[in-house]
Scaffold this motif. Structure first.
Motif, PDB file in Angstrom:
ATOM      1  N   LYS A 213      61.448 -35.938 -18.136  1.00  0.00           N
ATOM      2  CA  LYS A 213      60.584 -37.077 -19.259  1.00  0.00           C
ATOM      3  C   LYS A 213      61.945 -38.369 -19.025  1.00  0.00           C
ATOM      4  CE  LYS A 213      60.893 -36.888 -23.850  1.00  0.00           C
ATOM      5  NZ  LYS A 213      61.797 -37.984 -24.154  1.00  0.00           N
ATOM      6  N   TYR A 245      57.747 -38.689 -16.300  1.00  0.00           N
ATOM      7  CA  TYR A 245      56.779 -39.173 -17.099  1.00  0.00           C
ATOM      8  C   TYR A 245      57.299 -39.788 -18.502  1.00  0.00           C
ATOM      9  CZ  TYR A 245      57.988 -34.619 -19.456  1.00  0.00           C
ATOM     10  OH  TYR A 245      58.992 -33.745 -19.933  1.00  0.00           O
ATOM     11  N   SER A 247      57.302 -40.209 -22.941  1.00  0.00           N
ATOM     12  CA  SER A 247      57.021 -39.251 -24.186  1.00  0.00           C
ATOM     13  C   SER A 247      55.320 -39.278 -24.260  1.00  0.00           C
ATOM     14  CB  SER A 247      57.682 -39.814 -25.269  1.00  0.00           C
ATOM     15  OG  SER A 247      58.943 -39.860 -24.967  1.00  0.00           O
ATOM     16  N   ARG A 250      53.531 -36.600 -22.410  1.00  0.00           N
ATOM     17  CA  ARG A 250      54.267 -35.400 -22.053  1.00  0.00           C
ATOM     18  C   ARG A 250      53.159 -34.212 -22.122  1.00  0.00           C
ATOM     19  NH1 ARG A 250      57.442 -34.007 -27.612  1.00  0.00           N
ATOM     20  NH2 ARG A 250      55.464 -33.794 -29.106  1.00  0.00           N
ATOM     21  N   LEU A 278      58.394 -28.090 -22.477  1.00  0.00           N
ATOM     22  CA  LEU A 278      57.603 -28.393 -21.428  1.00  0.00           C
ATOM     23  C   LEU A 278      57.208 -26.959 -20.742  1.00  0.00           C
ATOM     24  CD1 LEU A 278      55.748 -29.991 -19.465  1.00  0.00           C
ATOM     25  CD2 LEU A 278      58.153 -30.785 -18.542  1.00  0.00           C
TER      26      LEU A 278
END
Length: 366
Positions: A213, A245, A247, A250, A278
């Motif tokens: 992230k 990616y 937030s 996610r 994750l």
């Protein structure tokens, strides 16, 4: 203005928010009582009550025949007998590792006779600004902030500087904005990213996917460490194996990306995940593909949270001190509240450690 409170209280909060946001700075003259009454549809008596309270609390000062002006908050608002309220602004409060950080801060402050005022930005820059304004209007004597989307700049710079102008010490946790020279208590995330990738490289893996992230600097630094581990072994990282990616994405972007990678003719043999949260979500994707951890795919994640051991697969992960980080931040802030210490306090960087569990294994021959 908030309709839940009396009219004079609502006007008080509105004027305090102007000051906190930097709309009116110390020394600036406020609109007259008549102008405020007309602007907000209030009686002069109500306006006078709001102004009187703000003068008594040190926000404003009156000059006979000249008007009402914004006052500079006095240093003794932080001294003995004054405010003992410390503010803590985090991106989230009630999920993942944040409750542990909050408990650490609260326990350390309580030992020193301080109370805690909590606020969450929920990942929103606008809510971060609102939280900063609230903290100033509530008269906190010091502030601990986890920056929101720290890799995407600091649109709330003026609000932060208003806190500094009013003599309120502040430090940051987990990361810091580049344009604010405040102490920071954090983990060396680049070292963590390096350790995660190096563990897998040493086990013979070469096709390692990294999912990070990157709207916060923690993820950026973890990714940098991941890449550096490959470079130091003179190995190139295949661009498609790095998945970045934000937030907001996610719950979709990293999962879809892993499905695509696992469907390739030569899929990755290992993955490094931005955090334990994750990694647990990706376990479902791995099961869908009919693969096993670690026999078919090794996983390293970050934070050593309760989630790391919550499933049948116990995650190899990089430590995050959580409660200790909160305690350290609170201790440093209390030291900064000593007028003699001023802004000379330094931050603290924790060295991450690799916790080996059952989610990683050496690459099988062939």
């Amino acid at each position: 203005m908030n309709s839940q409170f009396p009219k004079y209280q609502r006007l008080k909060e509105e004027i305090a928010s102007w000051i906190a946001a930097g709309k009116y700075r110390p020394g600036d003259k406020l609109p007259s009582e008549n102008e405020l009454a007309e602007q907000f549809g209030l009686s002069r008596q109500t306006v006078r009550q709001s102004i009187g309270d703000l003068v008594a609390e040190g926000w404003l000062s009156r000059e006979q025949g000249k008007g009402t002006f914004v006052a500079k908050l006095q240093g003794d608002r932080r001294g003995p007998g004054a405010s003992r309220m410390v503010g803590l602004i985090t991106t989230h409060i009630s999920d993942y590792i944040f409750p542990s950080i909050v408990r650490g801060v609260e326990a350390a402050l309580k030992q020193q006779g301080y109370r805690l005022l909590l606020s969450s930005t929920e990942g929103s820059k606008d809510k971060e600004r609102e939280s900063l304004e609230t903290m100033l209007s509530q008269g906190v004597c010091g502030l601990i902030v986890e920056p929101t989307k720290s890799a995407e700049g600091n649109p709330n710079y003026e609000a932060f500087m208003a806190l500094e102008y009013h003599g309120i010490p502040m430090l940051m946790i987990n990361e810091q904005y580049a344009d604010l020279d405040w102490p920071c208590v954090k983990v060396d995330d680049e070292a963590g990213g390096f350790a995660a990738a190096e563990h897998l490289l040493a086990a013979g893996h070469r096709a390692i996917a990294g999912l990070f992230k990157t709207d916060d600097l923690q993820g950026v630094h973890r990714m940098k460490g991941f890449v550096r581990a490959h470079r130091e072994r003179r190995l190139a990282v295949e661009p498609d194996l790095i998945v970045r990616y934000r937030s907001e994405d996610r719950d979709t972007r990293p999962l879809d990306a892993l499905r695509e990678l696992l469907g390739r003719e030569q899929p990755p043999t290992a993955i490094v995940c931005y955090n334990d949260q994750l990694a647990v979500a990706l376990l479902d994707v791995i099961r869908e593909a009919g693969l096993r951890v670690p026999e078919d795919l090794s996983i390293v994640s970050f934070d050593d949270s309760f989630l790391a051991t919550a499933t049948e697969i116990k995650l190899t992960t990089i430590t995050h001190p959580k409660a200790e980080l909160g305690e350290t931040a609170a201790g440093l802030l209390v030291a900064m509240l000593d007028k003699d210490a001023g802004r000379q306090a330094r931050g603290h960087v924790f060295a991450p450690q690799l916790v080996l569990r059952s989610s990683t294994a050496p690459l099988a021959d062939g």
